[in-house]
Design a protein around this motif. Sequence first.
Motif, PDB file in Angstrom:
ATOM      1  N   VAL A  25       8.706  -5.010  11.075  1.00 37.20           N
ATOM      2  CA  VAL A  25       7.266  -4.744  11.047  1.00 37.20           C
ATOM      3  C   VAL A  25       7.042  -3.248  11.230  1.00 37.20           C
ATOM      4  CG1 VAL A  25       5.018  -5.182  12.101  1.00 37.20           C
ATOM      5  CG2 VAL A  25       6.756  -6.995  12.067  1.00 37.20           C
ATOM      6  N   ASP A  26       6.247  -2.658  10.352  1.00 38.60           N
ATOM      7  CA  ASP A  26       5.830  -1.272  10.524  1.00 38.60           C
ATOM      8  C   ASP A  26       4.513  -1.078   9.783  1.00 38.60           C
ATOM      9  OD1 ASP A  26       7.678   1.311  11.564  1.00 38.60           O
ATOM     10  OD2 ASP A  26       5.887   1.832  10.425  1.00 38.60           O
ATOM     11  N   ARG A  27       3.742  -0.110  10.223  1.00 34.58           N
ATOM     12  CA  ARG A  27       2.468   0.152   9.555  1.00 34.58           C
ATOM     13  C   ARG A  27       2.559   1.295   8.558  1.00 34.58           C
ATOM     14  NH1 ARG A  27      -1.647   3.004  13.937  1.00 34.58           N
ATOM     15  NH2 ARG A  27      -0.591   5.023  14.075  1.00 34.58           N
ATOM     16  N   ASP A  28       3.640   2.092   8.633  1.00 32.86           N
ATOM     17  CA  ASP A  28       3.787   3.237   7.741  1.00 32.86           C
ATOM     18  C   ASP A  28       4.176   2.765   6.343  1.00 32.86           C
ATOM     19  OD1 ASP A  28       4.383   6.458   7.853  1.00 32.86           O
ATOM     20  OD2 ASP A  28       5.671   5.419   6.423  1.00 32.86           O
ATOM     21  N   PRO A  29       3.377   3.083   5.315  1.00 33.29           N
ATOM     22  CA  PRO A  29       3.666   2.571   3.965  1.00 33.29           C
ATOM     23  C   PRO A  29       4.981   3.065   3.390  1.00 33.29           C
ATOM     24  CG  PRO A  29       1.850   4.142   3.918  1.00 33.29           C
ATOM     25  CD  PRO A  29       2.113   3.852   5.356  1.00 33.29           C
ATOM     26  N   VAL A  30       5.410   4.274   3.759  1.00 33.44           N
ATOM     27  CA  VAL A  30       6.694   4.775   3.257  1.00 33.44           C
ATOM     28  C   VAL A  30       7.837   3.988   3.891  1.00 33.44           C
ATOM     29  CG1 VAL A  30       8.230   6.767   3.179  1.00 33.44           C
ATOM     30  CG2 VAL A  30       5.796   7.071   2.742  1.00 33.44           C
ATOM     31  N   ALA A  31       7.737   3.724   5.195  1.00 30.84           N
ATOM     32  CA  ALA A  31       8.755   2.917   5.871  1.00 30.84           C
ATOM     33  C   ALA A  31       8.833   1.528   5.255  1.00 30.84           C
ATOM     34  CB  ALA A  31       8.433   2.811   7.363  1.00 30.84           C
ATOM     35  N   VAL A  32       7.682   0.951   4.962  1.00 31.95           N
ATOM     36  CA  VAL A  32       7.645  -0.391   4.373  1.00 31.95           C
ATOM     37  C   VAL A  32       8.257  -0.385   2.982  1.00 31.95           C
ATOM     38  CG1 VAL A  32       6.117  -2.221   3.545  1.00 31.95           C
ATOM     39  CG2 VAL A  32       5.677  -1.142   5.759  1.00 31.95           C
ATOM     40  N   ALA A  33       7.897   0.605   2.172  1.00 27.80           N
ATOM     41  CA  ALA A  33       8.418   0.662   0.791  1.00 27.80           C
ATOM     42  C   ALA A  33       9.930   0.821   0.779  1.00 27.80           C
ATOM     43  CB  ALA A  33       7.752   1.809   0.033  1.00 27.80           C
ATOM     44  N   HIS A  34      10.466   1.688   1.634  1.00 30.13           N
ATOM     45  CA  HIS A  34      11.919   1.854   1.695  1.00 30.13           C
ATOM     46  C   HIS A  34      12.598   0.577   2.179  1.00 30.13           C
ATOM     47  CE1 HIS A  34      12.736   6.015   0.612  1.00 30.13           C
ATOM     48  NE2 HIS A  34      11.665   6.387   1.294  1.00 30.13           N
ATOM     49  N   SER A  35      11.974  -0.097   3.126  1.00 32.78           N
ATOM     50  CA  SER A  35      12.543  -1.352   3.632  1.00 32.78           C
ATOM     51  C   SER A  35      12.557  -2.421   2.548  1.00 32.78           C
ATOM     52  CB  SER A  35      11.741  -1.841   4.843  1.00 32.78           C
ATOM     53  OG  SER A  35      11.830  -0.918   5.911  1.00 32.78           O
ATOM     54  N   GLN A  36      11.493  -2.474   1.766  1.00 34.95           N
ATOM     55  CA  GLN A  36      11.441  -3.456   0.685  1.00 34.95           C
ATOM     56  C   GLN A  36      12.572  -3.235  -0.313  1.00 34.95           C
ATOM     57  OE1 GLN A  36       7.394  -2.694  -0.571  1.00 34.95           O
ATOM     58  NE2 GLN A  36       6.590  -4.468   0.552  1.00 34.95           N
ATOM     59  N   LEU A  37      12.850  -1.969  -0.616  1.00 32.84           N
ATOM     60  CA  LEU A  37      13.961  -1.665  -1.527  1.00 32.84           C
ATOM     61  C   LEU A  37      15.294  -2.084  -0.915  1.00 32.84           C
ATOM     62  CD1 LEU A  37      12.974   1.863  -2.892  1.00 32.84           C
ATOM     63  CD2 LEU A  37      12.972  -0.288  -4.152  1.00 32.84           C
TER      64      LEU A  37
END
Length: 269
Positions: free
Chosen positions: A105-117
């Motif tokens: 879980v994170d709110r930072d969109p860059v952190a989320v996008a990298h995690s999704q990859l």
Amino acid sequence: MSEQVTRAAGEIDEELPSAARVYDYLLGGAHNFAADRELAERLLRVLPCARDLARLNRAFLRRAVVYLAGRGVRQFLDIGSGIPTVGNVHEIAQEAVPGAHVVYVDRDPVAVAHSQLLLEGDEHATIVQADMLEPETILGHAATRRLLDFSQPVGLLMTGVFHFVLPDAEAHCVLARYRDALAPGSFLALSHLTADTGAEQMAGAVEVMSHSSDPVQPRSHAEIRELFAGFDVVEPGVVGTAQWRPDRPEQAEQEPGGSRIYAGVGRKP
């Protein structure tokens, strides 16, 4: 930079630093912007051990996950997971327990996008974009419910994030809402900045981080210990990150900044 990450970056103000990207820079990562790097360098000027704090906190996370896996935990909820780096929770957990489930879980969109990859093709791990101050949103999210069975023990990971919960947010109440959702036998692993030592330097760090999207609130040992209410704290208790079950005890006391972040693990009875 992938299209997915580029799209996420386009959703944010690159001039406003975020803790996730500053932390990434301190750990030697490349997923940050100029404003994040500038703020991180300012942080290092007032808190020279900031890189060590990031490294020690990451090392505590690894040891805590291994400890929980060794006590039968097969599913993890990592709040404030940040930008993926070496030794991610799902990698550590799945090495110890093949098939372990992990929700980041994170709110930072860059952190989320990298995690999704990073998590593409891994059916046992996912990322939820949400604010940790909204437990019901996180706990009730479809992705969370798909992977985590809250009738069974969960490892709740809050490493280096709760100092972003400011006093008016009533930190103990927020944590209690997560605790109440956990089954007996669940664990909380938490680490938190303190000004108990190096108060002047920490005050400087607080001032620097006030210019980011994530101002910080150091807490005393007693205040951090109170966050474990409802959990039985395991040995060695709430201690500096370097002192929590170190791989090499003889070096723990020599770690720079080793007492600037308190860390502990508690079990819900």
